[in-house]
Design a protein around this motif. Structure first.
Motif, PDB file in Angstrom:
ATOM      1  N   LYS A  41       0.856  -1.189   0.000  1.00 24.70           N
ATOM      2  CA  LYS A  41       0.000   0.000   0.000  1.00 24.70           C
ATOM      3  C   LYS A  41       0.889   1.234   0.000  1.00 24.70           C
ATOM      4  O   LYS A  41       1.719   1.420   0.879  1.00 24.70           O
ATOM      5  CB  LYS A  41      -0.918   0.015   1.232  1.00 24.70           C
ATOM      6  CG  LYS A  41      -1.820   1.239   1.304  1.00 24.70           C
ATOM      7  CD  LYS A  41      -2.772   1.299   0.139  1.00 24.70           C
ATOM      8  CE  LYS A  41      -3.635   2.545   0.179  1.00 24.70           C
ATOM      9  NZ  LYS A  41      -4.443   2.693  -1.006  1.00 24.70           N
ATOM     10  N   PHE A  42       0.719   2.045  -1.042  1.00 24.68           N
ATOM     11  CA  PHE A  42       1.458   3.289  -1.196  1.00 24.68           C
ATOM     12  C   PHE A  42       0.461   4.438  -1.150  1.00 24.68           C
ATOM     13  O   PHE A  42      -0.608   4.355  -1.737  1.00 24.68           O
ATOM     14  CB  PHE A  42       2.191   3.328  -2.539  1.00 24.68           C
ATOM     15  CG  PHE A  42       3.173   2.203  -2.726  1.00 24.68           C
ATOM     16  CD1 PHE A  42       4.470   2.313  -2.275  1.00 24.68           C
ATOM     17  CD2 PHE A  42       2.780   1.030  -3.364  1.00 24.68           C
ATOM     18  CE1 PHE A  42       5.369   1.271  -2.450  1.00 24.68           C
ATOM     19  CE2 PHE A  42       3.663  -0.017  -3.539  1.00 24.68           C
ATOM     20  CZ  PHE A  42       4.971   0.106  -3.076  1.00 24.68           C
ATOM     21  N   TYR A  43       0.819   5.498  -0.441  1.00 25.17           N
ATOM     22  CA  TYR A  43      -0.001   6.706  -0.413  1.00 25.17           C
ATOM     23  C   TYR A  43       0.702   7.793  -1.210  1.00 25.17           C
ATOM     24  O   TYR A  43       1.934   7.918  -1.149  1.00 25.17           O
ATOM     25  CB  TYR A  43      -0.244   7.173   1.021  1.00 25.17           C
ATOM     26  CG  TYR A  43      -1.121   6.231   1.810  1.00 25.17           C
ATOM     27  CD1 TYR A  43      -2.500   6.236   1.638  1.00 25.17           C
ATOM     28  CD2 TYR A  43      -0.576   5.339   2.731  1.00 25.17           C
ATOM     29  CE1 TYR A  43      -3.311   5.373   2.354  1.00 25.17           C
ATOM     30  CE2 TYR A  43      -1.383   4.485   3.454  1.00 25.17           C
ATOM     31  CZ  TYR A  43      -2.744   4.506   3.260  1.00 25.17           C
ATOM     32  OH  TYR A  43      -3.545   3.648   3.975  1.00 25.17           O
ATOM     33  N   LYS A  44      -0.078   8.566  -1.938  1.00 27.16           N
ATOM     34  CA  LYS A  44       0.456   9.652  -2.744  1.00 27.16           C
ATOM     35  C   LYS A  44       1.240  10.620  -1.860  1.00 27.16           C
ATOM     36  O   LYS A  44       0.761  11.040  -0.809  1.00 27.16           O
ATOM     37  CB  LYS A  44      -0.691  10.385  -3.445  1.00 27.16           C
ATOM     38  CG  LYS A  44      -0.242  11.426  -4.424  1.00 27.16           C
ATOM     39  CD  LYS A  44      -1.421  12.036  -5.135  1.00 27.16           C
ATOM     40  CE  LYS A  44      -0.947  13.081  -6.132  1.00 27.16           C
ATOM     41  NZ  LYS A  44      -2.066  13.664  -6.869  1.00 27.16           N
ATOM     42  N   GLY A  45       2.446  10.949  -2.276  1.00 25.46           N
ATOM     43  CA  GLY A  45       3.287  11.897  -1.559  1.00 25.46           C
ATOM     44  C   GLY A  45       4.090  11.290  -0.415  1.00 25.46           C
ATOM     45  O   GLY A  45       4.905  11.977   0.183  1.00 25.46           O
ATOM     46  N   ALA A  46       3.866  10.018  -0.100  1.00 30.13           N
ATOM     47  CA  ALA A  46       4.606   9.373   0.988  1.00 30.13           C
ATOM     48  C   ALA A  46       6.006   8.989   0.516  1.00 30.13           C
ATOM     49  O   ALA A  46       6.217   8.652  -0.648  1.00 30.13           O
ATOM     50  CB  ALA A  46       3.869   8.138   1.481  1.00 30.13           C
ATOM     51  N   ILE A  47       6.949   9.041   1.434  1.00 34.63           N
ATOM     52  CA  ILE A  47       8.337   8.705   1.118  1.00 34.63           C
ATOM     53  C   ILE A  47       8.516   7.205   0.932  1.00 34.63           C
ATOM     54  O   ILE A  47       9.276   6.756   0.093  1.00 34.63           O
ATOM     55  CB  ILE A  47       9.274   9.221   2.232  1.00 34.63           C
ATOM     56  CG1 ILE A  47       9.209  10.748   2.293  1.00 34.63           C
ATOM     57  CG2 ILE A  47      10.697   8.749   2.034  1.00 34.63           C
ATOM     58  CD1 ILE A  47       9.903  11.355   3.485  1.00 34.63           C
ATOM     59  N   SER A  52       4.502  -3.202   2.585  1.00 36.05           N
ATOM     60  CA  SER A  52       5.316  -3.644   1.462  1.00 36.05           C
ATOM     61  C   SER A  52       5.387  -5.170   1.413  1.00 36.05           C
ATOM     62  O   SER A  52       5.973  -5.809   2.294  1.00 36.05           O
ATOM     63  CB  SER A  52       6.722  -3.058   1.588  1.00 36.05           C
ATOM     64  OG  SER A  52       7.515  -3.415   0.485  1.00 36.05           O
ATOM     65  N   ASN A  53       4.740  -5.741   0.408  1.00 36.19           N
ATOM     66  CA  ASN A  53       4.763  -7.186   0.157  1.00 36.19           C
ATOM     67  C   ASN A  53       4.412  -8.024   1.386  1.00 36.19           C
ATOM     68  O   ASN A  53       5.098  -8.974   1.722  1.00 36.19           O
ATOM     69  CB  ASN A  53       6.115  -7.615  -0.405  1.00 36.19           C
ATOM     70  CG  ASN A  53       6.418  -6.943  -1.718  1.00 36.19           C
ATOM     71  OD1 ASN A  53       5.547  -6.789  -2.563  1.00 36.19           O
ATOM     72  ND2 ASN A  53       7.643  -6.501  -1.884  1.00 36.19           N
ATOM     73  N   ILE A  54       3.313  -7.673   2.034  1.00 37.25           N
ATOM     74  CA  ILE A  54       2.871  -8.376   3.242  1.00 37.25           C
ATOM     75  C   ILE A  54       2.151  -9.665   2.866  1.00 37.25           C
ATOM     76  O   ILE A  54       1.297  -9.685   1.982  1.00 37.25           O
ATOM     77  CB  ILE A  54       1.911  -7.477   4.065  1.00 37.25           C
ATOM     78  CG1 ILE A  54       2.606  -6.208   4.513  1.00 37.25           C
ATOM     79  CG2 ILE A  54       1.316  -8.228   5.248  1.00 37.25           C
ATOM     80  CD1 ILE A  54       3.730  -6.419   5.494  1.00 37.25           C
ATOM     81  N   SER A  88      -2.401  -1.198  -3.216  1.00 34.21           N
ATOM     82  CA  SER A  88      -1.731  -0.763  -4.442  1.00 34.21           C
ATOM     83  C   SER A  88      -1.374  -1.979  -5.285  1.00 34.21           C
ATOM     84  O   SER A  88      -1.383  -1.920  -6.515  1.00 34.21           O
ATOM     85  CB  SER A  88      -0.473   0.034  -4.107  1.00 34.21           C
ATOM     86  OG  SER A  88      -0.801   1.151  -3.311  1.00 34.21           O
ATOM     87  N   SER A  89      -1.057  -3.078  -4.618  1.00 33.76           N
ATOM     88  CA  SER A  89      -0.803  -4.344  -5.305  1.00 33.76           C
ATOM     89  C   SER A  89      -1.096  -5.478  -4.334  1.00 33.76           C
ATOM     90  O   SER A  89      -1.163  -5.278  -3.120  1.00 33.76           O
ATOM     91  CB  SER A  89       0.644  -4.426  -5.793  1.00 33.76           C
ATOM     92  OG  SER A  89       1.533  -4.409  -4.702  1.00 33.76           O
ATOM     93  N   GLY A  90      -1.297  -6.654  -4.871  1.00 36.73           N
ATOM     94  CA  GLY A  90      -1.584  -7.823  -4.056  1.00 36.73           C
ATOM     95  C   GLY A  90      -3.081  -8.045  -3.880  1.00 36.73           C
ATOM     96  O   GLY A  90      -3.903  -7.329  -4.447  1.00 36.73           O
ATOM     97  N   GLU A  91      -3.400  -9.071  -3.098  1.00 35.32           N
ATOM     98  CA  GLU A  91      -4.788  -9.467  -2.891  1.00 35.32           C
ATOM     99  C   GLU A  91      -5.112  -9.539  -1.414  1.00 35.32           C
ATOM    100  O   GLU A  91      -4.316 -10.022  -0.618  1.00 35.32           O
ATOM    101  CB  GLU A  91      -5.045 -10.844  -3.511  1.00 35.32           C
ATOM    102  CG  GLU A  91      -4.849 -10.884  -5.004  1.00 35.32           C
ATOM    103  CD  GLU A  91      -5.122 -12.255  -5.596  1.00 35.32           C
ATOM    104  OE1 GLU A  91      -5.688 -13.115  -4.894  1.00 35.32           O
ATOM    105  OE2 GLU A  91      -4.770 -12.446  -6.763  1.00 35.32           O
ATOM    106  N   VAL A  92      -6.316  -9.060  -1.071  1.00 36.03           N
ATOM    107  CA  VAL A  92      -6.830  -9.146   0.293  1.00 36.03           C
ATOM    108  C   VAL A  92      -8.120  -9.960   0.241  1.00 36.03           C
ATOM    109  O   VAL A  92      -9.035  -9.623  -0.503  1.00 36.03           O
ATOM    110  CB  VAL A  92      -7.108  -7.750   0.897  1.00 36.03           C
ATOM    111  CG1 VAL A  92      -7.720  -7.887   2.290  1.00 36.03           C
ATOM    112  CG2 VAL A  92      -5.838  -6.913   0.939  1.00 36.03           C
TER     113      VAL A  92
END
Length: 133
Positions: A41-47, A52-54, A88-92
């Motif tokens: 999960k990536f948020y706009k403007g976040a560093i 990440s790949n959980i 942002s990627s992956g499946e829940v």
């Protein structure tokens, strides 16, 4: 962020890393209450990424603690389970449902099957205690 799972063999600490090959996705969904498959999960403007790949599998009947420092992704993890956010990627998968395929119209009905206690309570002041539950 660290996941602590309590089972009959004591408390097991999980770091979100894959623990060996657990088979194809379809067979895993059936036995899991919650399944995160390589979720980021990536948020706009976040560093950096909130998640990440959980990879996490939580089975029916397990008691799981979600602990971590501020900014480690705990709230993002919970918002993904509640379908307040999308990965942002992956499946829940929650309760056997692929949340990517859940229409906006069906989200309120889906959430009625979940029990969540929020740190800030999220109570509605115009409702009674019973009505808030």
């Amino acid at each position: 962020m660290v996941f602590c799972r309590q089972g009959s063999d004591g408390v097991k600490v999980l770091t979100g890393c894959r623990e060996g090959n657990s088979g194809d996705l379809e067979s895993k969904v059936v036995g899991n209450m919650i399944l995160f498959e390589d979720v980021s999960k990536f948020y706009k403007g976040a560093i950096r990424a909130a998640l990440s790949n959980i990879h996490v599998e939580i089975l029916a009947g397990e008691f799981v603690f979600l602990v971590g420092a501020s900014g480690s992704g705990k709230s993002s993890f919970l918002r993904l389970i509640l379908r307040e956010e999308v990965p942002s990627s992956g499946e829940v998968h929650v309760l056997g449902q692929d949340l990517r395929r859940l229409s906006s119209r069906k989200i309120p009905q889906f959430r009625r099957n979940l029990g969540v206690i929020f740190q800030d309570f999220r109570l509605l002041p115009q409702k009674t205690v019973f009505e808030n539950i």
